[in-house]
Write a protein that holds these residues in place. Structure first.
Motif, short mmCIF file in Angstrom:
data_model
loop_
_atom_site.label_atom_id
_atom_site.label_comp_id
_atom_site.label_asym_id
_atom_site.label_seq_id
_atom_site.Cartn_x
_atom_site.Cartn_y
_atom_site.Cartn_z
N UNK A 178 -48.26 58.41 1.90
CA UNK A 178 -47.35 58.81 0.84
C UNK A 178 -45.89 58.73 1.30
N UNK A 179 -45.64 59.15 2.54
CA UNK A 179 -44.28 59.06 3.09
C UNK A 179 -43.82 57.61 3.18
N UNK A 180 -44.75 56.73 3.58
CA UNK A 180 -44.40 55.30 3.68
C UNK A 180 -44.06 54.72 2.30
N UNK A 181 -44.79 55.13 1.27
CA UNK A 181 -44.52 54.63 -0.07
C UNK A 181 -43.19 55.17 -0.60
N UNK A 182 -42.89 56.43 -0.29
CA UNK A 182 -41.59 56.98 -0.67
C UNK A 182 -40.46 56.24 0.04
N UNK A 183 -40.68 55.93 1.31
CA UNK A 183 -39.66 55.18 2.06
C UNK A 183 -39.47 53.79 1.47
N UNK A 184 -40.57 53.19 0.99
CA UNK A 184 -40.47 51.88 0.35
C UNK A 184 -39.65 51.98 -0.93
N UNK A 185 -39.90 53.01 -1.73
CA UNK A 185 -39.13 53.21 -2.96
C UNK A 185 -37.65 53.39 -2.66
N UNK A 186 -37.34 54.16 -1.62
CA UNK A 186 -35.94 54.37 -1.25
C UNK A 186 -35.29 53.05 -0.82
N UNK A 187 -36.02 52.24 -0.06
CA UNK A 187 -35.45 50.97 0.40
C UNK A 187 -35.22 50.02 -0.77
N UNK A 188 -36.11 50.06 -1.77
CA UNK A 188 -35.90 49.24 -2.97
C UNK A 188 -34.64 49.68 -3.70
N UNK A 189 -34.46 51.00 -3.83
CA UNK A 189 -33.26 51.54 -4.49
C UNK A 189 -32.00 51.06 -3.75
N UNK A 353 -34.29 49.05 -15.38
CA UNK A 353 -35.66 48.87 -15.86
C UNK A 353 -36.49 48.06 -14.87
N UNK A 354 -35.88 47.07 -14.23
CA UNK A 354 -36.57 46.30 -13.20
C UNK A 354 -36.97 47.21 -12.04
N UNK A 355 -36.07 48.08 -11.65
CA UNK A 355 -36.37 49.07 -10.60
C UNK A 355 -37.53 49.97 -11.03
N UNK A 356 -37.48 50.47 -12.27
CA UNK A 356 -38.53 51.36 -12.77
C UNK A 356 -39.89 50.69 -12.75
N UNK A 357 -39.94 49.39 -13.07
CA UNK A 357 -41.20 48.64 -13.05
C UNK A 357 -41.78 48.60 -11.64
N UNK A 358 -40.92 48.36 -10.65
CA UNK A 358 -41.38 48.31 -9.26
C UNK A 358 -41.87 49.69 -8.81
N UNK A 359 -41.17 50.73 -9.22
CA UNK A 359 -41.54 52.09 -8.83
C UNK A 359 -42.87 52.49 -9.47
N UNK A 360 -43.11 52.04 -10.69
CA UNK A 360 -44.36 52.40 -11.37
C UNK A 360 -45.56 51.89 -10.59
N UNK A 361 -45.44 50.72 -10.00
CA UNK A 361 -46.52 50.17 -9.17
C UNK A 361 -46.75 51.05 -7.94
N UNK A 363 -46.02 54.27 -7.73
CA UNK A 363 -46.54 55.55 -8.17
C UNK A 363 -48.04 55.48 -8.45
N UNK A 364 -48.52 54.34 -8.93
CA UNK A 364 -49.96 54.19 -9.15
C UNK A 364 -50.72 54.25 -7.82
N UNK A 365 -50.15 53.65 -6.78
CA UNK A 365 -50.75 53.74 -5.46
C UNK A 365 -50.73 55.19 -4.96
N UNK A 366 -49.62 55.86 -5.17
CA UNK A 366 -49.50 57.25 -4.74
C UNK A 366 -50.51 58.15 -5.46
N UNK A 367 -50.74 57.87 -6.73
CA UNK A 367 -51.68 58.68 -7.50
C UNK A 367 -53.08 58.62 -6.90
N UNK A 368 -53.51 57.42 -6.49
CA UNK A 368 -54.82 57.27 -5.87
C UNK A 368 -54.88 58.00 -4.53
N UNK A 369 -53.82 57.87 -3.75
CA UNK A 369 -53.79 58.52 -2.43
C UNK A 369 -53.76 60.04 -2.59
#
Length: 389
Positions: A178-189, A353-361, A363-369
């Motif tokens: 989960x921390x790695x996915x959050x770090x990925x989201x931050x790097x995308x931002x 909106x492009x950023x939100x689309x990437x984040x939604x992907x 978040x779906x991974x995070x939901x499973x984890x």
């Protein structure tokens, strides 16, 4: 693993551990030092989610040792006030203040087993019963020493500890993902928008209240118990911790809404904790459900030029800067005016909106984890209840 508790020993904790209380040189500011020969000053804030305390933020001068309690690597610490009863194993030598008890480990215990025993729900219940009666619930040497425990032979301890260590490793692994996915989201931002505080890409900036409507909530009267027997989710600031909000601890009725300043907010509303203990102030949540809030939350509803997911992550990226905006001497609190005046970068909506689309992907991974993490936590709780009840 099944166990036969008829083989287990029974005794008071005080007969098995040498229990001592920490001490604080006063005034502590006169004893703090940055010198290389400083002694580790072990505080509650140095403890995290790990079973070990491996480093300290502060040191005291050697003259402070005689006014404190020196502890050694391998000793057990137990918090004795506020969030009392939380155990840790020391990986460093140092001195402890009077918010700690030290349990110098006897030879008949496996270290990991004793850690899990002291941190189990059955043991906490025993500590809680002993801590009752004071203005602030706390433990002392006599209260901890009088707690009765049962424990198995060393080989059984080691087998139990190995099983629980394996489950804990699963939990830690999911948290790391989960921390790695959050770090990925931050790097995308940062890649798309840059640092929103320094704004190196020169985006348009403006106060949040220009791009969103901002409200808050209330706490319906606790004297009317029926207010809290409804089905409307009600968010407290302690539930706002940089995550999506799918459920709440408490629910209220429509009558509670009608007789208070509560409002029901729609999904995609961003909630900001305006005040609270520790790290709470400035943290953010994104509603995925309809919900009301208490008065410690700012509820932000974005207008057309501000994407909710972008807004949510903008707050996360500015967490430290936003916390500094608060008013107050003892604790810096935020309010609706302060939140409304926070400066936001406003990139083109299509880019948001492009950023939100990437984040939604993500978040779906995070939901499973998160589901796997909750299952592992449930397994841990069940095994600890079985072994230590």
């Amino acid at each position: 693993m099944k166990v036969d508790k008829s083989r287990w020993h029974r005794d008071l904790l005080g007969n098995l551990c040498n229990i001592k209380r920490g001490g604080s040189p006063r005034p502590i500011q006169k004893f703090l030092t940055d010198a290389p020969d400083g002694i580790n000053w072990i505080k509650i804030g140095d403890a995290g989610d790990s079973k070990f305390i491996s480093s300290c933020k502060e040191k005291i001068i050697p003259e402070g040792v005689s006014k404190s309690r020196f502890v050694h690597k391998g000793d057990f610490l137990l918090s004795n006030s506020m969030s009392f009863g939380r155990p840790y194993i020391l990986n460093v030598d140092g001195c402890i203040h009077d918010g700690w008890l030290v349990l110098e480990q006897p030879k008949q215990f496996d270290k990991s087993y004793l850690y899990y025993l002291l941190g189990s729900a059955p043991m906490y219940e025993k500590f809680a019963q002993k801590a009752q009666g004071a203005v602030v619930n706390n433990l002392n040497i006599d209260r901890v020493a009088s707690v009765e425990i049962i424990y198995p032979p060393l080989d059984i301890q080691q087998a139990i500890a190995a099983e629980l260590d394996a489950v804990q490793a699963m939990i830690d692994g999911y948290k790391a993902q989960l921390e790695d996915l959050d770090a990925l989201a931050q790097s995308i931002f940062l890649d798309m928008f840059g640092d929103p505080v320094s704004n190196p890409k020169g985006w348009e900036k403006g106060s949040l209240n220009k791009y969103a409507s901002i409200g808050t909530g209330a706490t319906p009267s606790r004297k009317i118990v029926s207010y809290y027997e409804g089905d409307i989710p009600w968010v407290k600031s302690t539930e706002v911790h940089n995550s999506y909000i799918w459920e709440t601890q408490e629910h209220i009725t429509k009558e509670a809404i009608d007789n208070s300043n509560c409002s029901i907010y729609l999904p995609d509303t961003i909630l900001v904790a305006m005040y609270g203990q520790g790290k709470t102030r400035g943290q953010v949540g994104l509603l995925r459900i309809k919900a009301a809030t208490n008065q410690a939350c700012a509820a932000i509803q974005c207008k057309d030029s501000l994407n909710p997911t972008f807004c949510y992550w903008h707050f996360q990226m500015c967490y430290e800067a936003n916390r500094e905006l608060g008013n107050g001497t003892n604790q810096k609190n935020m309010n609706l005016t302060i939140v409304g005046n926070i400066k936001f970068i406003i990139p083109p909506l299509s880019l948001q909106q492009e950023f939100a689309f990437k984040i939604e992907s993500i978040e779906k991974q995070k939901e499973l984890i998160c589901k796997q993490l909750e299952d592992a936590k449930t397994m841990m709780a069940e095994r600890m209840q079985y072994y230590f009840s």
